[in-house]
Structure formats: C-alpha cells, structure tokens
Design an enzyme around this catalytic site. Structure first.
Site, PDB file in Angstrom:
ATOM      1  N   ASP A 254       2.173   0.316 -10.948  1.00  0.00           N
ATOM      2  CA  ASP A 254       2.266  -0.054  -9.541  1.00  0.00           C
ATOM      3  C   ASP A 254       3.499  -0.944  -9.398  1.00  0.00           C
ATOM      4  O   ASP A 254       4.126  -1.345 -10.381  1.00  0.00           O
ATOM      5  CB  ASP A 254       0.983  -0.721  -9.035  1.00  0.00           C
TER       6      ASP A 254
HETATM    7  C1  BGC Z   1       0.846  -0.446  -3.724  1.00  0.00           C
HETATM    8  C2  BGC Z   1       0.823   1.016  -4.072  1.00  0.00           C
HETATM    9  C3  BGC Z   1       1.989   1.705  -3.468  1.00  0.00           C
HETATM   10  C4  BGC Z   1       3.260   1.044  -3.982  1.00  0.00           C
HETATM   11  C5  BGC Z   1       4.530   1.689  -3.487  1.00  0.00           C
HETATM   12  C6  BGC Z   1       2.190  -1.087  -4.044  1.00  0.00           C
HETATM   13  O1  BGC Z   1       2.284  -2.360  -3.518  1.00  0.00           O
HETATM   14  O2  BGC Z   1      -0.177  -1.112  -4.409  1.00  0.00           O
HETATM   15  O3  BGC Z   1      -0.383   1.582  -3.637  1.00  0.00           O
HETATM   16  O4  BGC Z   1       1.979   3.062  -3.783  1.00  0.00           O
HETATM   17  O5  BGC Z   1       3.261  -0.311  -3.561  1.00  0.00           O
HETATM   18  O6  BGC Z   1       4.746   1.472  -2.151  1.00  0.00           O
END
Ligand code: BGC
Length: 748
Positions: free
Chosen positions: A285
């Site tokens: 993530d």
């Molecule tokens: C979130 C993810 C997301 C990623 C990219 C993160 O902060 O937890 O779910 O896909 O950002 O935007």
C-alpha cells in the site's frame, strides 16, 4: 537522438515479433535473462503521477528524476496518471527510450466508477445483485481503460464489523460470504475473461489482510485477531478472489498480530503465494514498506526494503525503498537475487497477459477515449445500480410510497440540495457536483414542495478537498425549517454524512448524524411527525431516536450520479425498494462490534435479571440487522424441503409468495449453524442468497445448494474441517428474521 529512438523501436518490435509463438513463462524468462539488476529492481518500483489534473506540468521537485527513472527503465508502474495524452506520453518514454522498452502499467483507484459514478461499494453491496455489481465494474473498466488506465486498486475485500472505520464505505460489509461474492463479481467485471482485451483492466484484491478490524475503528490502527477469525472471517474473500484469477493483491497498512502485513512472510508467502498458489503480484500500500520503520518493525528504510521483499511484496508503491535500497541489499548478499527475479517474473507475467508487449498503446486511442468518455451515456446503468442499492429500513403505516399527487411537501436538509455528496469518496474522474440531487429528483414528480436547508452548510476544506461542511453548529436555519414543516402535509428530511466524512482516514468515534442534524430532526418532529427520513451516508449510523420516532426511513447511502432520480422513484413508488443491509446498524457506538455472525455465549438468555451477557442500558441486538430491508409489498415463506441429492450435496427449496399488492423483489437468505463443533461456530452463517421477483399473489420456488465443504470451518492452522453432526438450516428475509428452519445431519 532520433536515431537511438528508431533503433530502440526496431529492437522492441523485433523482440515482440520473435515472442509470438512462445508461452508467457518463456517470454518472461527470456526477457528476465536480458535484464540488469537495476532494470529488474525498476520493475518493482511504482511512482505516483507527477502531473496535476490540468496539465503536464511537473508538480514535485523530484519529478525530473521520476521522468529520468522511466527513461532508464527503473520504473515498472505509475499510479494516478490518466487520460490518453498523458498515459501515451509516459508510455512512449518507457517503450522507446528505455533500453529494453518494457511498458509501464497504469494504476488508479477506480473504486465505484471512473467517470460514471456508481453507488459507493457498501451501497452496491446492499443490492445483493451480483449481475448489477459486475456490470458497474465492467463499465468502470470500459471508461478507465479508454482513459489509459489498465489496473484498478479494487475490489476492497476487507470484511469489517466496525462502522466507526470510515473505509466500510469501500467494502461489502460485515460478512465474508457476501464480501466474497461481491469481490468475484467485481473481478469478473474489471478483468472480463481476457486481460489482453483493450477494455478490461487488472483488478487488485485489497488490503491483505485484516485492515477492516482496526482496534477502536481508527484507520491504520493495529489489528489483533485470532487465527480462527482470520481464516474464517477475514481471508475467505481473498481466497475467493485468488480462485477467480485476480491479477494482483495489495498489502494492508496495519500490523496483524504483531507483524505489519507488508513484512508478513507467513501471510503473503505461506498463505497467499504458496497455499493458495497465487500467481499474480503483490503491491505494497502507499508507503507501507517505509511505514514498517514507524511501526517499530524495521530499523530504517533499508531494513524495511529487506523485510518487504523477503515477505513477498513485489512492488513498492511510493516508499522509494526498493528504488534506493534493494541493489545494495543484494550486492551485500543480504537479499537473494532469486527473490527479485520471482517478483519481476510476476509483474512481467501480468504485463504479457495484458498484451502490453504486443501493443503498449492499446489503451491509448484518443478517438476511443472521446467516444467512451464524452459521448457514451451510462446513466441508465448508474440509475439501476442506485435503485437496487436503496434499503427501506422502516415504513410505518405505509407512509411510503407517497402518492404521485402528493401536495404540500417540505424538503429539509442540506444534503437534499447537494450535487456532490452522492458521488462519494474515491470518485475517480466523476465531475464534481455532477450528481442528480434529491431536489432535482423530486422535481421530476412535483413542484409542489418548499425547501429549507435547516442545518446551514458552509463550503470549506475537509482534509484537502473542498466540500460541503455539515459538521456545523450553526442553527440559524432551524426557524425556517420549522416554519415550512409546520405547513407541510409530508416532510422529506435528507440527513447524513457528506462525501468526505467516510472513506480513508475518515474514522469517527460518534457515528450519529453529524453536526446539528439530530437536533434539527427532533425540532421538526416536534411540529410535524409526518416525516420520511432519507439517509445519505457511507457507513451505518447510530440513529436510535429516529428508529423509534420517525415513521419512514430510507437508507440512500451515496448513490452516485443518478442518486436523486433513484431516491425520488422510490419515494413516489415507481420503484419498489429491494436492498438489504450488508452491515448491521448499531443502536449505539458502545455496542460496536455488533454483527450477526457472532458466537453464542454461555449465557445468551436472560435466565435471571443480572448474570447474563447483556448491557444494562440497551438491547444486545442492533437497530437494523444484517440482511434487513423492507419492500412496499410483503412476502410469505413456506415449505422448506432439504434433500441430499448425492453424497455430500444438498438442495434446500422453499416457496416465496407475494402477499401484498405490488410487484416486488425479495432476497431470501440461507443461513446455517453448526450446532456442536470442535471450534465454536457462529449462531448463523450466511451460505447463500437469491433474488426472486413476484407479482401480487404470485408464488415461486427458490432453491439453494450446499456442499459438504460449505458446512466446514477453518481451524487455527488454516485447515478446513468438516465435522459430522447436526446443522440448523435457516431461510430468512434477514439475519434476524428467520422464517423457515430445518435440520441437516452430516454423517462421516
Ligand atoms: C489506500 C489504497 C489505495 C492507495 C493508492 C492508499 O492510501 O490505502 O487503498 O489504493 O492509497 O491510492
């Protein structure tokens, strides 16, 4: 310079030609054998886009370096670069200027639509209609791929029992079975049957794992769950996703039982990649590799890079840990190069499956982009999704539906006039303020209404996004609302959360109506009780007072671009609601977690007034339970029959009859209970559901199937145990309204 570009294009083309007859694995290995260590590591690096929404002007100070890294073949993927022009520009650099010309993958959070905004995921799940959900994902993929995107970070498969957690808006609620079904539908919708099709995009099952169980419902917080809970309640949707060929998986931010998921080798390598045989790749993530140092698990970024690659995290989203530290880790012999090779293989395999080596610009057709994003209208599908997502929570004395000739209506609440909130959080490229508001929807039926905001709104910044603020203490609009309420025959009050009061980092400790809306509701009720409460929200709310006093309550979530039309069609009876809650509505925050598939205690009943499992001040049950949802008609259930069709395979049939005077759709739900087991099993577990549409007086037989394995459960080692014994088989219109029962006895 030109010469070099031409040579590179030719070499890329001839490489592509020689590749045609080989299997993907052969192509991957061949390419891998030609890669330098730097280029291999490059495939594991994902950068956030460096253009703002309005133009190709580099925003960040290091954007020059990012361009340069693409040119050097040191980047495998980018996120948040979208639009054919931008995507093509960057892809061209990767393909024509880097030594091996390996194309980039373009990722984005396409969560409930790209341009066409569908209902937020928790609302979509409330439809319990997998075809509708799949279709929304299909359209999202069509639009996103037309804009150059070929990878979405969806579906979110985090089961959650905690509505304080703002991200319940992005999931399918509290049940592993329903979440798995929704996940499968979305994966099918996004990926289709062929990743190389130019209108399909790779899906990403996230967040692996346990992210929906943060302590105290606070986003990013620690998760501490038993292995039994993990295997039975949290992991099944991910397992189902893998079995349905999800291309990628994303790590979760949280610490799971002491180890951050991004560095959790047991979780990612043993369970996901080995036991489940997942062949796609795992992306961290955002910054979650680096955050392992903040967690206190890694010494520093260098150490975090080591832990992440060892644990099976293949791609680094925005931590710069792989970019900066992997090479040294390998050169020093700390990390084996074979781990890098495995990660690169996984990423290249997806790129080959997408057909990017045959045509890196397959998502970059300007004309097609125009046709799909400017000229194609998906509002019909968006309306259908919105209609099916609406849940009728309460309808005393059939206050709803309103007559089409209803006169003298008061509409109260800032959200009634809000064209932005229905678009929800994570709205990709939906145009701000483009949703049909409730007022606009009502106007299709009548102009005989007066509107008052009641709780005043101010436009200000919620986080970094400007939106309507309903978390205000300003009551100066109350007098006007009360005045219009006094004169009205019926009042439609639209209350709830704005679009950025749920979603990532939007946890709330009090999940009642924000701001002064509860006071407004009570003030209006004091002068006129004929109220239809329309809720707009991204999570279950605590509304015990409304549940007791307000005669009709419609759960309208954040329904996307067609929100107001869908709500009006339900209010005026052109659509008979059919949605069912995917998550329980607590009576109070103090009950959380309150969920239907809990275990029995040793003292579940009030056998005396004191010493049993209860609260002194509130009932144990939620206000509205999982699976609850009314219709404008009524249904009778009868005649449950269970048959063992062959050894270990069962069918359960029953009759459903429409006993009211309108056509309606019911969602009968099949629950089981394993009465005695070596690990105590929940009082109910959802094992199936179906949809049945019946005209007045009509009756149909419904059928569920159960296999032996459906009666099993996972032990703490992850082994599926199917234990002989008695099972209660229940069919209900919700988890708390069981209407038919039978018994199944499983022999050895
Ligand atoms: C979130 C993810 C997301 C990623 C990219 C993160 O902060 O937890 O779910 O896909 O950002 O935007």
């Amino acid at each position: 310079m030109k010469k070099i570009v031409i040579i590179m294009v030719i070499s890329t083309m001839s490489f592509a030609c020689s590749q045609k007859s080989k299997s993907i694995d052969e192509k991957v290995n061949e390419l891998l054998s030609r890669m330098t260590l730097d280029e291999k590591i490059g495939q594991l690096v994902q950068y956030n886009g460096f253009w703002d929404a309005t133009g190709p002007v580099p925003q960040e100070s290091n954007s020059k370096r990012k361009y340069n890294d693409v040119r050097q073949g040191l980047v495998g993927s980018v996120l948040n670069v979208y639009g054919v022009e931008q995507v093509r520009k960057l892809q061209e650099i990767a393909v024509t200027q880097s030594r091996l010309g390996i194309p980039l993958i373009f990722g984005m959070d396409v969560i409930h639509g790209y341009k066409t905004a569908f209902p937020v995921p928790i609302a979509e799940a409330a439809s319990w209609n997998m075809q509708t959900i799949e279709q929304a994902a299909r359209i999202s993929a069509t639009e996103a791929s037309a804009a150059g995107i070929n990878w979405t970070f969806a579906p979110m498969l985090d089961v959650s029992r905690d509505p304080r957690w703002g991200r319940v808006m992005e999931g399918a609620g509290e049940d592993p079975y329903l979440t798995a079904q929704v996940g499968i539908a979305k994966i099918k919708g996004f990926q289709g049957t062929d990743l190389s099709h130019s209108q399909t995009i790779a899906a990403c099952a996230k967040h692996f794992a346990g992210y929906g169980f943060p302590i105290a419902g606070r986003d990013y917080n620690t998760v501490d769950v038993s292995k039994v809970t993990l295997f039975n309640d949290i992991l099944p949707p991910f397992k189902a996703a893998v079995e349905n060929n999800v291309a990628t998986v994303m790590n979760a931010f949280n610490v799971l039982n002491g180890v951050p998921c991004t560095g959790n080798s047991w979780l990612v390598r043993d369970v996901l990649k080995n036991t489940w045989n997942f062949k796609g790749f795992v992306v961290s993530d955002w910054g979650s590799i680096m955050e392992m140092a903040t967690h206190g698990y890694a010494q520093d970024r260098y150490h975090a890079a080591q832990l992440a690659i060892e644990a099976g995290c293949d791609m680094d989203m925005e931590s710069y840990a792989y970019r900066n530290d992997l090479k040294t880790l390998i050169e020093k012999g700390v990390v084996k190069e074979s781990l890098i090779d495995d990660a690169v293989r996984r990423i290249l395999r997806i790129k080959f499956e997408m057909g990017l080596f045959d045509n890196p610009y397959k998502y970059c057709d300007k004309e097609h982009e125009k046709v799909i994003l400017q000229n194609t209208d998906y509002s019909k599908e968006a309306l259908q999704s919105a209609l099916e997502a609406i849940v009728l929570l309460k309808n005393e004395q059939s206050l709803l539906p309103l007559s089409k000739n209803q006169k003298n209506i008061a509409v109260i609440g800032a959200l009634a006039n809000d064209k932005d909130t229905p678009l929800g959080n994570w709205r990709a490229q939906a145009v701000k303020n483009s949703a049909v508001s409730v007022l606009e929807g009502i106007s299709v039926y009548t102009n005989d209404y007066v509107y008052a905001q009641g709780a005043l709104v101010h436009t200000n910044a919620a986080g970094f996004i400007h939106t309507v603020n309903i978390n205000t203490t300003d009551k100066s609009g109350f007098a006007q609302a009360i005045a219009v309420a006094k004169k009205a025959d019926v009042i439609i009050m639209v209350l709830g959360e704005n679009c950025f009061q749920s979603g990532e980092a939007r946890s709330r400790s009090d999940i009642g109506l924000p701001g002064v809306q509860q006071e407004l509701l009570e003030a209006v009720y004091a002068v006129n009780r004929n109220i239809v409460l329309v809720l707009m929200n991204g999570r279950p709310l605590t509304i015990p007072w409304a549940g007791e006093h307000i005669p009709a309550i419609v759960e309208a979530w954040q329904l996307g671009q067609q929100s107001g039309n869908a709500i009006a069609q339900v209010l005026f009876g052109d659509y008979n609601p059919q949605g069912k809650l995917p998550m329980s509505f607590p009576r109070s925050v103090g009950q959380i977690p309150v969920y239907y598939n809990h275990l029995n205690t040793g003292r579940p009943e009030g056998f005396n007034k004191v010493f049993w499992s209860h609260y002194m001040d509130i009932e144990n049950t939620p206000l509205y339970s999982f699976g609850h949802g009314l219709s404008y008609t009524t249904f009778a259930y009868s005649n449950i029959v269970l048959k063992e069709t062959k050894k270990g395979e069962y069918t359960i049939t029953a009759h459903i009859t429409n006993t009211g005077n309108r056509t309606g759709t019911e969602t009968p739900q099949l629950y089981i209970r394993d009465v005695v087991a070596s690990v105590v099993r929940p009082v109910k577990e959802l094992k199936g559901f179906t949809k049945v549409t019946l005209s007045p007086g009509e009756s149909k037989q419904i059928e569920f199937k159960l296999q032996r394995a459906d009666l099993g459960f996972y032990t703490e080692t992850g082994k599926l145990n199917v234990e002989p014994g008695d099972f209660e088989i229940m069919i209900g219109s919700s988890s708390s309204t069981i209407l038919l029962n039978t018994k199944l006895t499983l022999t050895e």
